[in-house]
Design a protein around this motif. Structure first.
Motif, PDB file in Angstrom:
ATOM      1  N   LEU A  83     -43.042 -78.239  29.297  1.00 25.21           N
ATOM      2  CA  LEU A  83     -41.858 -77.553  29.824  1.00 25.21           C
ATOM      3  C   LEU A  83     -41.734 -77.751  31.331  1.00 25.21           C
ATOM      4  CD1 LEU A  83     -39.712 -75.566  28.537  1.00 25.21           C
ATOM      5  CD2 LEU A  83     -41.045 -73.741  29.574  1.00 25.21           C
ATOM      6  N   VAL A  84     -42.858 -77.662  32.022  1.00 25.14           N
ATOM      7  CA  VAL A  84     -42.842 -77.822  33.481  1.00 25.14           C
ATOM      8  C   VAL A  84     -42.596 -79.275  33.864  1.00 25.14           C
ATOM      9  CG1 VAL A  84     -44.239 -77.638  35.573  1.00 25.14           C
ATOM     10  CG2 VAL A  84     -44.322 -75.819  33.863  1.00 25.14           C
ATOM     11  N   ARG A  85     -43.290 -80.198  33.206  1.00 25.76           N
ATOM     12  CA  ARG A  85     -43.189 -81.610  33.580  1.00 25.76           C
ATOM     13  C   ARG A  85     -41.819 -82.197  33.278  1.00 25.76           C
ATOM     14  NH1 ARG A  85     -47.923 -84.029  35.048  1.00 25.76           N
ATOM     15  NH2 ARG A  85     -49.808 -82.763  34.729  1.00 25.76           N
ATOM     16  N   THR A  86     -41.133 -81.673  32.269  1.00 27.90           N
ATOM     17  CA  THR A  86     -39.803 -82.179  31.939  1.00 27.90           C
ATOM     18  C   THR A  86     -38.700 -81.540  32.771  1.00 27.90           C
ATOM     19  OG1 THR A  86     -39.617 -80.533  30.174  1.00 27.90           O
ATOM     20  CG2 THR A  86     -40.420 -82.712  29.557  1.00 27.90           C
ATOM     21  N   GLY A  87     -39.035 -80.525  33.549  1.00 27.29           N
ATOM     22  CA  GLY A  87     -38.029 -79.847  34.354  1.00 27.29           C
ATOM     23  C   GLY A  87     -37.215 -78.829  33.584  1.00 27.29           C
ATOM     24  N   LEU A  88     -37.551 -78.586  32.311  1.00 28.44           N
ATOM     25  CA  LEU A  88     -36.803 -77.604  31.519  1.00 28.44           C
ATOM     26  C   LEU A  88     -37.003 -76.194  32.053  1.00 28.44           C
ATOM     27  CD1 LEU A  88     -37.466 -78.916  27.883  1.00 28.44           C
ATOM     28  CD2 LEU A  88     -35.428 -79.236  29.298  1.00 28.44           C
ATOM     29  N   SER A  89     -38.147 -75.945  32.680  1.00 28.09           N
ATOM     30  CA  SER A  89     -38.376 -74.625  33.263  1.00 28.09           C
ATOM     31  C   SER A  89     -37.386 -74.353  34.393  1.00 28.09           C
ATOM     32  CB  SER A  89     -39.814 -74.513  33.776  1.00 28.09           C
ATOM     33  OG  SER A  89     -40.121 -75.576  34.656  1.00 28.09           O
ATOM     34  N   ASN A  90     -37.018 -75.388  35.136  1.00 28.29           N
ATOM     35  CA  ASN A  90     -36.003 -75.222  36.187  1.00 28.29           C
ATOM     36  C   ASN A  90     -34.661 -74.824  35.587  1.00 28.29           C
ATOM     37  OD1 ASN A  90     -37.805 -75.966  38.207  1.00 28.29           O
ATOM     38  ND2 ASN A  90     -37.274 -78.126  38.083  1.00 28.29           N
ATOM     39  N   LYS A  91     -34.329 -75.422  34.453  1.00 26.65           N
ATOM     40  CA  LYS A  91     -33.054 -75.105  33.791  1.00 26.65           C
ATOM     41  C   LYS A  91     -33.021 -73.641  33.357  1.00 26.65           C
ATOM     42  CE  LYS A  91     -31.593 -79.448  33.804  1.00 26.65           C
ATOM     43  NZ  LYS A  91     -30.417 -79.887  34.604  1.00 26.65           N
ATOM     44  N   LEU A  92     -34.160 -73.162  32.835  1.00 24.60           N
ATOM     45  CA  LEU A  92     -34.225 -71.762  32.411  1.00 24.60           C
ATOM     46  C   LEU A  92     -34.047 -70.820  33.592  1.00 24.60           C
ATOM     47  CD1 LEU A  92     -37.210 -71.954  29.884  1.00 24.60           C
ATOM     48  CD2 LEU A  92     -34.782 -71.754  29.343  1.00 24.60           C
ATOM     49  N   LEU A  93     -34.630 -71.177  34.734  1.00 20.77           N
ATOM     50  CA  LEU A  93     -34.471 -70.349  35.924  1.00 20.77           C
ATOM     51  C   LEU A  93     -33.026 -70.366  36.409  1.00 20.77           C
ATOM     52  CD1 LEU A  93     -35.875 -68.571  38.033  1.00 20.77           C
ATOM     53  CD2 LEU A  93     -36.267 -70.634  39.383  1.00 20.77           C
ATOM     54  N   ASP A  94     -32.354 -71.503  36.290  1.00 18.88           N
ATOM     55  CA  ASP A  94     -30.942 -71.576  36.666  1.00 18.88           C
ATOM     56  C   ASP A  94     -30.100 -70.624  35.817  1.00 18.88           C
ATOM     57  OD1 ASP A  94     -31.502 -73.484  38.572  1.00 18.88           O
ATOM     58  OD2 ASP A  94     -30.966 -75.189  37.298  1.00 18.88           O
TER      59      ASP A  94
END
Length: 436
Positions: A83-94
């Motif tokens: 999740l972190v390496r794919t940047g999906l965690s950033n999307k969730l925070l957005d």
């Protein structure tokens, strides 16, 4: 080496690999080599729970243990890494910021909500503290928060990692006490959200007192829709995990395997994940699993030994000889859990204390599921209380801020979480409403 060892055991002892092999076949079927992440922890677990008893007594001492359920632990940890390496965690925070960022103390609330989103996928609080902390602490400071307080906010928000399903802690306590993890996930949904809301409310109150942050841009429905559409793949993961578990389509272990596959596919499809990233991801997951699984391997026989020596029954008799007040006994249990959480990590606490405290909880009329929810929530407080305070050390390592300074700012969040623990202990309906 692992394969050779397994074959030798199978030949020499006639061991049926009912749980671990099924779990590994699930992983192979999904073409994910996560068996590497099991590492020495899995070998230790299998040896202590199966091979050693078989060699000494001709039968397993732990046939009641659902070994297949344990496979979910490394899978959810790996999911968090992906999740972190794919940047999906950033999307969730957005999405979190677009949802509540327009309110007063909006970005602080968005940070906690982002921790909750991350918890819906990873099941780990330390992973959430590291992932969300990297993305938010500098921005929180820029918004006007003192750095120690910003660190405390992230550390507290990340406690939802073991409180909001799917949670590794609920998998382990269900394993030890013989309760379905799916049942615990369903029961924990409302309490987990309660803790998250309590932390958000505490931050709002602190902001009103000290004026750390004022809202930036107001809430925009168009912006919210735009962000949600952009994060659709990231949001798809928790929907599949929780939807599959709650609907009965997946077991938690199967849901964890599906989560790994989906996050990897999304990352490869979007170009944010490369094949060359896999060794680092597996190594990172292996380090975490190498801490958790050996603890389980050593704690299970200890729990069985305590039961064989009638320690739980002796504990119940001792406590009830002091007082027959239900309220006093509940407070004693909570006190034991809080103190233990300050000095020992959640997994050994669960494995050692749950078999001892459950008979006392039953003696005073507490349901098993309610006890599990109360216990995990109480132990969650330990993540932001010294001297252990794992989340405090995680965010301290990220920012270089003193652990003691962060702990001093965590006080209001400890109080808010303890309030939720008391509500869960004395109001059974908060844990049992969905199970009626």
């Amino acid at each position: 080496m692992l394969n050779y060892y397994s074959q030798q055991v199978s030949v020499d002892l006639g061991w049926e690999f009912y749980g671990p092999v099924i779990g590994m076949l699930v992983l192979i079927a999904f073409a994910v080599p996560v068996w590497v992440s099991l590492g020495l922890g899995s070998i230790a677990l299998l040896f202590v729970t199966e091979v050693l008893p078989l060699s000494l007594f001709g039968e397993s001492l732990f046939d009641g243990i659902d070994a297949f359920a344990l496979i979910a632990v490394p899978l959810f940890i790996l999911t968090g890494d992906v999740l972190v390496r794919t940047g999906l965690s950033n999307k969730l925070l957005d999405v979190a910021e677009a949802s509540v960022g327009g309110a007063k103390a909006g970005f602080g609330s968005a940070t906690v909500l982002g921790c909750g989103f991350f918890a819906c996928i990873s099941g780990s609080d330390a992973a959430g503290a590291a992932a969300v902390g990297r993305m938010t602490i500098d921005r929180l400071v820029a918004q006007g928060y003192p750095k120690p307080y910003a660190c405390a906010l992230v550390a507290a928000g990340a406690c939802t990692g073991i409180l909001i399903p799917p949670s590794i802690a609920y998998i382990i306590i269900g394993l030890v006490l013989g309760i379905s993890a799916s049942t615990l996930f369903l029961a924990a949904a409302v309490p987990g959200v309660m803790v998250m809301m309590a932390i958000m409310l505490t931050n709002v109150v602190m902001n009103r007192i000290y004026g750390y942050e004022n809202a930036g841009q107001g809430f925009s429905l168009n912006r919210w829709f735009s962000v949600v559409v952009d994060a659709r793949y990231a949001l798809l993961v928790p929907v599949i995990i929780l939807g599959g578990i709650y609907s009965g389509v997946f077991t938690p272990t199967e849901a964890a395997a599906v989560a790994v596959v989906i996050t990897i596919i999304i990352g490869l499809f979007q170009g944010t994940l490369k094949i060359s990233d896999f060794p680092k991801m597996l190594e990172s997951s292996a380090k975490v699993n190498g801490v958790i699984l050996p603890i389980i391997a050593l704690s299970l026989p200890l729990a069985q030994t305590l039961a064989a020596l009638d320690v739980p029954q002796a504990f119940v008799e001792t406590m009830t000889s002091f007082t027959d007040s239900r309220t006093a006994l509940i407070l004693i249990m909570i006190g034991i859990l809080i103190i233990s959480g300050c000095f020992m990590e959640t997994t050994p606490n669960i494995l050692i204390l749950s078999p001892i405290l459950l008979p006392l909880a039953r003696e005073i009329g507490m349901e098993d599921v309610q006890f599990c929810i109360m216990m995990v929530t109480a132990l969650g407080v330990g993540f932001i209380t010294p001297p252990l305070g794992l989340n405090l050390f995680v965010v301290s390592g990220l920012t270089g801020t003193s652990v003691l300074k962060i702990a001093a700012r965590s006080g209001p969040y400890v109080i808010s979480m303890l309030t939720v623990v008391l509500l869960l202990a004395f109001i059974p309906e908060l844990s049992l409403w969905a199970l009626d």
